[in-house]
Enzyme design. Structure first.
Site, PDB file in Angstrom:
ATOM      1  N   HIS A  22     -10.199  23.163   1.029  1.00 46.82           N
ATOM      2  CA  HIS A  22      -9.755  24.818   0.534  1.00 46.82           C
ATOM      3  C   HIS A  22      -8.720  24.885  -0.323  1.00 46.82           C
ATOM      4  O   HIS A  22      -8.432  25.754  -0.265  1.00 46.82           O
ATOM      5  CB  HIS A  22      -9.901  25.319   2.201  1.00 46.82           C
ATOM      6  CG  HIS A  22     -10.777  26.222   2.391  1.00 46.82           C
ATOM      7  ND1 HIS A  22     -12.110  26.080   1.876  1.00 46.82           N
ATOM      8  CD2 HIS A  22     -11.636  25.934   3.819  1.00 46.82           C
ATOM      9  CE1 HIS A  22     -13.243  26.284   2.515  1.00 46.82           C
ATOM     10  NE2 HIS A  22     -12.927  25.855   4.047  1.00 46.82           N
ATOM     11  N   ASP A  35     -17.496  28.820  -3.642  1.00 47.59           N
ATOM     12  CA  ASP A  35     -18.189  28.182  -3.213  1.00 47.59           C
ATOM     13  C   ASP A  35     -18.017  26.273  -3.155  1.00 47.59           C
ATOM     14  O   ASP A  35     -18.507  25.487  -4.442  1.00 47.59           O
ATOM     15  CB  ASP A  35     -19.726  28.507  -3.129  1.00 47.59           C
ATOM     16  CG  ASP A  35     -19.953  27.901  -1.660  1.00 47.59           C
ATOM     17  OD1 ASP A  35     -20.207  27.659  -1.091  1.00 47.59           O
ATOM     18  OD2 ASP A  35     -22.614  27.480  -1.702  1.00 47.59           O
ATOM     19  N   LEU A  83      -3.494  42.308 -16.050  1.00 46.44           N
ATOM     20  CA  LEU A  83      -4.731  41.751 -15.509  1.00 46.44           C
ATOM     21  C   LEU A  83      -5.208  41.929 -14.312  1.00 46.44           C
ATOM     22  O   LEU A  83      -4.272  41.867 -13.302  1.00 46.44           O
ATOM     23  CB  LEU A  83      -5.101  40.155 -15.416  1.00 46.44           C
ATOM     24  CG  LEU A  83      -5.886  39.044 -14.998  1.00 46.44           C
ATOM     25  CD1 LEU A  83      -7.365  39.117 -15.885  1.00 46.44           C
ATOM     26  CD2 LEU A  83      -5.755  37.942 -14.528  1.00 46.44           C
TER      27      LEU A  83
HETATM   28  C1  FPP Z   1     -16.553  28.761   0.521  1.00 42.99           C
HETATM   29  O1  FPP Z   1     -16.644  27.073   0.248  1.00 42.99           O
HETATM   30  C2  FPP Z   1     -15.531  28.948   0.430  1.00 42.99           C
HETATM   31  C3  FPP Z   1     -14.456  29.806   0.663  1.00 42.99           C
HETATM   32  C4  FPP Z   1     -15.518  30.388   2.104  1.00 42.99           C
HETATM   33  C5  FPP Z   1     -13.131  29.979   0.487  1.00 42.99           C
HETATM   34  C6  FPP Z   1     -12.824  29.651  -0.091  1.00 42.99           C
HETATM   35  C7  FPP Z   1     -11.225  30.051  -0.189  1.00 42.99           C
HETATM   36  C8  FPP Z   1     -10.530  30.132  -1.166  1.00 42.99           C
HETATM   37  C9  FPP Z   1     -10.879  29.288  -2.362  1.00 42.99           C
HETATM   38  C10 FPP Z   1      -9.080  29.330  -0.764  1.00 42.99           C
HETATM   39  C11 FPP Z   1      -8.497  30.183  -0.496  1.00 42.99           C
HETATM   40  C12 FPP Z   1      -7.470  31.082  -1.175  1.00 42.99           C
HETATM   41  C13 FPP Z   1      -6.873  32.099  -0.868  1.00 42.99           C
HETATM   42  C14 FPP Z   1      -5.310  32.833  -1.726  1.00 42.99           C
HETATM   43  C15 FPP Z   1      -7.386  33.269  -0.220  1.00 42.99           C
HETATM   44  P1  FPP Z   1     -17.479  26.318   1.353  1.00 42.99           P
HETATM   45  O2  FPP Z   1     -16.243  26.540   2.665  1.00 42.99           O
HETATM   46  O3  FPP Z   1     -18.775  27.152   2.262  1.00 42.99           O
HETATM   47  O4  FPP Z   1     -18.377  25.275   1.054  1.00 42.99           O
HETATM   48  P2  FPP Z   1     -19.644  24.501   1.279  1.00 42.99           P
HETATM   49  O5  FPP Z   1     -20.217  25.290   0.572  1.00 42.99           O
HETATM   50  O6  FPP Z   1     -19.688  23.136   0.274  1.00 42.99           O
HETATM   51  O7  FPP Z   1     -19.539  24.274   2.592  1.00 42.99           O
END
Ligand code: FPP
Length: 226
Positions: free
Chosen positions: A31, A14, A123
């Site tokens: 992202h 997150d 892994l």
């Molecule tokens: C949460 O942060 C993150 C996500 C919903 C997406 C996670 C995705 C990645 C780390 C990249 C994807 C990689 C692959 C290989 C699919 P948020 O957007 O909710 O952050 P915030 O709480 O600060 O708004």
């Protein structure tokens, strides 16, 4: 496993959006940075003896995000998929997808092929994508009903989940300062330890993984006993 007994670590990644906002960038940039952190962290986890890593990349609820953001995450996934086979073979990683592959259309077959190709490598990497803990339990129960079961046991459910190939998570880490489970590994987390970090996911690094492992070593697990 690590010296202090950590086998399976799971991450709620997150904070990508806030990381980008803090820099005056669009959420998508967060992202992109988050995807780079994901690759770095997986590799490091393997190097310290962790045998299974689960990451929450996209939930069954994340489809509600603006279309532009959803497609940015899907683009990152497509890029990852293109390089994943080479990466997994080189780094000895066995990949498993948690969640229904149905919404991924043409990519679904490639996801299955990747799972087959990397089967039984070192892994275990579980990529939770279109994943929801409740959805997984419902999916497992429906699978058991389809097999003709009239009554189910805990073992039946455990062995019908998307995570049936691995032990439950020893430690669940959530970055980005929020303290909630957000429909992640609901069945499997029954006796997991939890670690909440204020660090936003793109800033998470090897040092942060060390802190998680060290903190895990200080936990006394009793599994309901004394
Ligand atoms: C949460 O942060 C993150 C996500 C919903 C997406 C996670 C995705 C990645 C780390 C990249 C994807 C990689 C692959 C290989 C699919 P948020 O957007 O909710 O952050 P915030 O709480 O600060 O708004």
């Amino acid at each position: 496993m690590t010296e202090n007994g950590l086998e399976h670590i799971a991450f709620i990644m997150d904070g990508n959006g806030r990381w980008a906002k803090n820099r005056g960038l669009p959420r998508q940039a967060g992202h992109v940075a988050g995807a780079a952190t994901f690759k770095k962290v997986i590799e490091y986890c393997g190097s310290v003896g962790i045998t299974c890593v689960t990451v929450y990349a996209f939930s069954t609820e994340n489809w509600k995000r603006p279309a532009e953001e959803v497609s940015a995450i899907m683009k990152l996934f497509a890029e990852y998929l293109a390089e994943a086979e080479k990466f997994c073979m080189k780094k000895n990683i066995s990949i498993h997808f948690l969640g229904s592959k149905a919404p991924f259309g043409e990519y679904a077959a490639r996801m299955t092929a990747l799972e087959e190709k990397t089967k039984d490598l070192g892994l275990t990497l579980n990529l939770a994508l279109n994943y929801g803990g409740r959805d997984d339990i419902v999916h497992a129960v429906n699978k058991l009903i389809a097999e003709g079961k009239k009554e189910v046991t805990e073992d039946d459910i455990t062995s019908s989940l998307y995570t049936s190939h691995c032990p439950p998570p020893d430690l669940i880490v959530r970055t980005g300062a929020e303290k909630r489970i957000s429909n992640f590994l609901l069945w499997e987390c029954a006796y997991s330890e939890f670690y909440f970090s204020d660090v936003l996911w793109p800033d998470f690094d090897e040092k942060q993984v060390d802190l998680c492992v060290e903190e895990f070593g200080r936990r006394k697990r009793r599994y309901g006993g004394v």
